[in-house]
Design an enzyme around this catalytic site. Structure first.
Site, PDB file in Angstrom:
ATOM      1  N   ARG A 103      71.481 -45.562 -21.350  1.00  0.00           N
ATOM      2  CA  ARG A 103      70.319 -44.784 -22.093  1.00  0.00           C
ATOM      3  C   ARG A 103      70.635 -43.440 -22.221  1.00  0.00           C
ATOM      4  O   ARG A 103      70.753 -42.851 -21.449  1.00  0.00           O
ATOM      5  CB  ARG A 103      69.065 -44.848 -21.255  1.00  0.00           C
ATOM      6  CG  ARG A 103      68.038 -44.014 -21.519  1.00  0.00           C
ATOM      7  CD  ARG A 103      66.546 -44.500 -21.100  1.00  0.00           C
ATOM      8  NE  ARG A 103      65.948 -45.559 -21.612  1.00  0.00           N
ATOM      9  CZ  ARG A 103      64.834 -46.017 -21.269  1.00  0.00           C
ATOM     10  NH1 ARG A 103      63.903 -45.419 -20.862  1.00  0.00           N
ATOM     11  NH2 ARG A 103      64.324 -47.242 -21.716  1.00  0.00           N
ATOM     12  N   HIS A 130      65.963 -49.150 -29.842  1.00  0.00           N
ATOM     13  CA  HIS A 130      65.753 -49.716 -28.606  1.00  0.00           C
ATOM     14  C   HIS A 130      65.776 -51.244 -28.697  1.00  0.00           C
ATOM     15  O   HIS A 130      64.578 -51.915 -28.589  1.00  0.00           O
ATOM     16  CB  HIS A 130      64.563 -49.217 -28.197  1.00  0.00           C
ATOM     17  CG  HIS A 130      64.046 -49.452 -26.633  1.00  0.00           C
ATOM     18  ND1 HIS A 130      65.072 -49.827 -25.848  1.00  0.00           N
ATOM     19  CD2 HIS A 130      62.965 -49.201 -25.875  1.00  0.00           C
ATOM     20  CE1 HIS A 130      64.295 -50.105 -24.556  1.00  0.00           C
ATOM     21  NE2 HIS A 130      63.281 -49.399 -24.647  1.00  0.00           N
ATOM     22  N   GLN A 133      64.325 -53.828 -26.194  1.00  0.00           N
ATOM     23  CA  GLN A 133      62.501 -53.801 -26.271  1.00  0.00           C
ATOM     24  C   GLN A 133      62.196 -54.650 -27.190  1.00  0.00           C
ATOM     25  O   GLN A 133      61.391 -55.665 -27.484  1.00  0.00           O
ATOM     26  CB  GLN A 133      62.069 -52.325 -26.511  1.00  0.00           C
ATOM     27  CG  GLN A 133      60.777 -52.373 -26.628  1.00  0.00           C
ATOM     28  CD  GLN A 133      59.936 -52.713 -25.268  1.00  0.00           C
ATOM     29  OE1 GLN A 133      60.184 -52.038 -24.124  1.00  0.00           O
ATOM     30  NE2 GLN A 133      58.908 -53.680 -25.361  1.00  0.00           N
ATOM     31  N   ASP A 223      53.436 -46.670 -29.992  1.00  0.00           N
ATOM     32  CA  ASP A 223      54.281 -46.031 -29.058  1.00  0.00           C
ATOM     33  C   ASP A 223      53.891 -44.583 -28.979  1.00  0.00           C
ATOM     34  O   ASP A 223      53.054 -44.093 -29.985  1.00  0.00           O
ATOM     35  CB  ASP A 223      55.856 -46.202 -29.504  1.00  0.00           C
ATOM     36  CG  ASP A 223      56.977 -45.682 -28.401  1.00  0.00           C
ATOM     37  OD1 ASP A 223      56.521 -45.371 -27.328  1.00  0.00           O
ATOM     38  OD2 ASP A 223      57.953 -45.529 -29.083  1.00  0.00           O
ATOM     39  N   CYS A 263      55.395 -50.698 -26.265  1.00  0.00           N
ATOM     40  CA  CYS A 263      56.449 -50.695 -25.340  1.00  0.00           C
ATOM     41  C   CYS A 263      56.220 -50.323 -23.872  1.00  0.00           C
ATOM     42  O   CYS A 263      56.906 -50.718 -22.940  1.00  0.00           O
ATOM     43  CB  CYS A 263      57.535 -50.279 -25.941  1.00  0.00           C
ATOM     44  SG  CYS A 263      57.546 -48.471 -26.452  1.00  0.00           S
ATOM     45  N   ARG A 291      60.670 -58.344 -20.905  1.00  0.00           N
ATOM     46  CA  ARG A 291      62.070 -57.782 -20.783  1.00  0.00           C
ATOM     47  C   ARG A 291      63.154 -58.138 -19.902  1.00  0.00           C
ATOM     48  O   ARG A 291      64.346 -58.335 -19.929  1.00  0.00           O
ATOM     49  CB  ARG A 291      61.713 -56.142 -20.237  1.00  0.00           C
ATOM     50  CG  ARG A 291      60.910 -55.410 -21.499  1.00  0.00           C
ATOM     51  CD  ARG A 291      61.764 -55.019 -22.641  1.00  0.00           C
ATOM     52  NE  ARG A 291      63.157 -54.200 -22.176  1.00  0.00           N
ATOM     53  CZ  ARG A 291      63.036 -53.005 -22.090  1.00  0.00           C
ATOM     54  NH1 ARG A 291      61.988 -52.392 -22.367  1.00  0.00           N
ATOM     55  NH2 ARG A 291      64.485 -52.470 -21.778  1.00  0.00           N
TER      56      ARG A 291
HETATM   57  N1   CP Z   1      59.749 -49.699 -22.684  1.00  0.00           N
HETATM   58  C1   CP Z   1      60.621 -48.992 -21.796  1.00  0.00           C
HETATM   59  O1   CP Z   1      62.047 -49.049 -22.218  1.00  0.00           O
HETATM   60  O2   CP Z   1      60.260 -48.376 -20.968  1.00  0.00           O
HETATM   61  P1   CP Z   1      61.081 -47.422 -19.857  1.00  0.00           P
HETATM   62  O3   CP Z   1      61.488 -46.011 -20.344  1.00  0.00           O
HETATM   63  O4   CP Z   1      60.245 -47.199 -18.531  1.00  0.00           O
HETATM   64  O5   CP Z   1      62.429 -48.134 -19.389  1.00  0.00           O
HETATM   65  N1  NVA Z   2      59.946 -43.839 -28.069  1.00  0.00           N
HETATM   66  C1  NVA Z   2      59.678 -43.699 -26.955  1.00  0.00           C
HETATM   67  C2  NVA Z   2      60.071 -45.123 -25.998  1.00  0.00           C
HETATM   68  C3  NVA Z   2      60.081 -45.086 -24.547  1.00  0.00           C
HETATM   69  C4  NVA Z   2      60.532 -46.610 -24.134  1.00  0.00           C
HETATM   70  C5  NVA Z   2      61.013 -42.862 -26.341  1.00  0.00           C
HETATM   71  O1  NVA Z   2      62.045 -42.682 -26.800  1.00  0.00           O
HETATM   72  O2  NVA Z   2      60.687 -41.817 -25.507  1.00  0.00           O
END
Ligand code: CP
Ligand code: NVA
Length: 308
Positions: A103, A130, A133, A223, A263, A291
């Site tokens: 990430r 993502h 997701q 989101d 999400c 997930r």
């Molecule tokens: N939806 C999601 O990816 O959550 P986290 O940021 O907690 O991993």
């Molecule tokens: N769009 C959000 C998604 C988190 C799972 C972010 O990138 O923070």
């Protein structure tokens, strides 16, 4: 060349379908008490530059349920690009683990890791996409509605990483995707160009009026308004996005049996009201649960070449 899972634009329709079928089969196996240790002795590395609950824990649980183990790499200790180059990190970590989920703030970091690693690299969220997701979301819609094809999916909010992956997943699975975003927060031109190159016949619909956008929607998705890394913009964005809050009034324009997805993590009172997030149309916990099964399928696909 190892198989990677960097973004859905790079995944064929056949592979995407196989992954969803595998995820559904694994979920059924798990519910029937069957859990074959397909990845016994295999190790997943997890490198996170940003916080996570769902992605980190579901990946750790996924590899454990498949008989393998996970190593969480502390980003401060690793010092990606600071203590050592991305190339050296990727080449060295490939000697110790069988697959790495990363990430990162910048999508370019994940691409560079994939260029240098000799193991599969998984995008566990970047600023651009993502994909884990979106695939779990497709699985959720299919579980609830029987099919994704022909579904009208409206994403209300920022044209961010989650929205972009959902747009691509919708095109792959035949859903009708609409982004309801304020002017200036739609999809960026480079994403639009790459989407059109992959799906020349699929329109990338954007509607700035959220009420018009959700009319006839089967799925309404939102989101956060400011993603991780955009904290400085949060206040300015709040002012722009208020008309895009998913509340009962907005949902009343969707189909009567429309479901609500997010999400997570969510900010009640900002992008969604408490009534909607905790209400009867909300399927956010099923979404989060899926997930795990999607990621089990993904790890099998990457490491055991297993498609059913
Ligand atoms: N939806 C999601 O990816 O959550 P986290 O940021 O907690 O991993
Ligand atoms: N769009 C959000 C998604 C988190 C799972 C972010 O990138 O923070």
């Amino acid at each position: 060349m190892p198989r990677h899972f960097l973004e859905l634009l790079g995944i064929s329709e056949h592979d995407a379908r196989c992954l969803i079928n595998q995820a559904i089969a694994i979920k059924q196996d798990e519910q029937g008490g069957r859990r074959p240790p397909i990845l016994s002795g295999r190790t997943l590395g997890l490198l996170f530059e940003k916080p996570s609950l769902r992605t980190r824990v579901s990946f750790e649980a996924a590899i454990a349920r498949l008989g393998g183990n996970a190593i969480f790499l502390n980003r401060i200790d690793v010092g990606l690009g600071v203590r050592e180059s991305l190339m050296d990190f990727a080449r060295v970590v490939s000697q110790y683990v069988d697959v790495l989920a990363a990430r990162t703030f910048s999508h370019a970091t994940i691409e560079e890791l994939a260029r240098s690693a000799t193991i599969p690299i998984v995008n566990a969220l970047s600023d651009a996409s993502h994909p884990c997701q979106a695939m779990a979301d497709i699985m959720t819609i299919e579980e609830l509605r029987g099919t994704v094809s022909g579904t009208k999916l409206v994403f209300v909010g920022d044209g961010n990483n989650v929205a972009r992956s959902l747009a691509v997943a919708s095109a792959i699975f035949g859903a009708w995707f609409v982004l309801a975003a304020p002017v200036g927060y739609e999809f960026p031109p480079d994403f639009r160009a790459r989407f059109s190159a992959r799906f020349p016949a699929a329109p990338l619909l954007v509607e700035s009026n959220p009420v018009l956008a959700v009319q006839g929607a089967d799925v309404v998705y939102t989101d956060v308004w400011a993603s991780m890394g955009q904290e400085d913009e949060a206040e300015a964005r709040r002012a722009v996005f208020i008309p895009y809050q998913v509340n009962e009034a907005l949902l009343s324009h969707a189909n009567p049996d429309a479901i609500f997805l997010h999400c997570l993590p969510a900010h009640r009172g900002e992008e969604v009201t408490r009534e909607v997030l905790d209400g009867p149309r909300s399927q956010v916990i099923l979404q989060a649960a899926n997930r795990l099964y999607f990621e089990m399928a993904l790890l099998v696909w990457l490491l055991a070449d297993g498609t059913r």
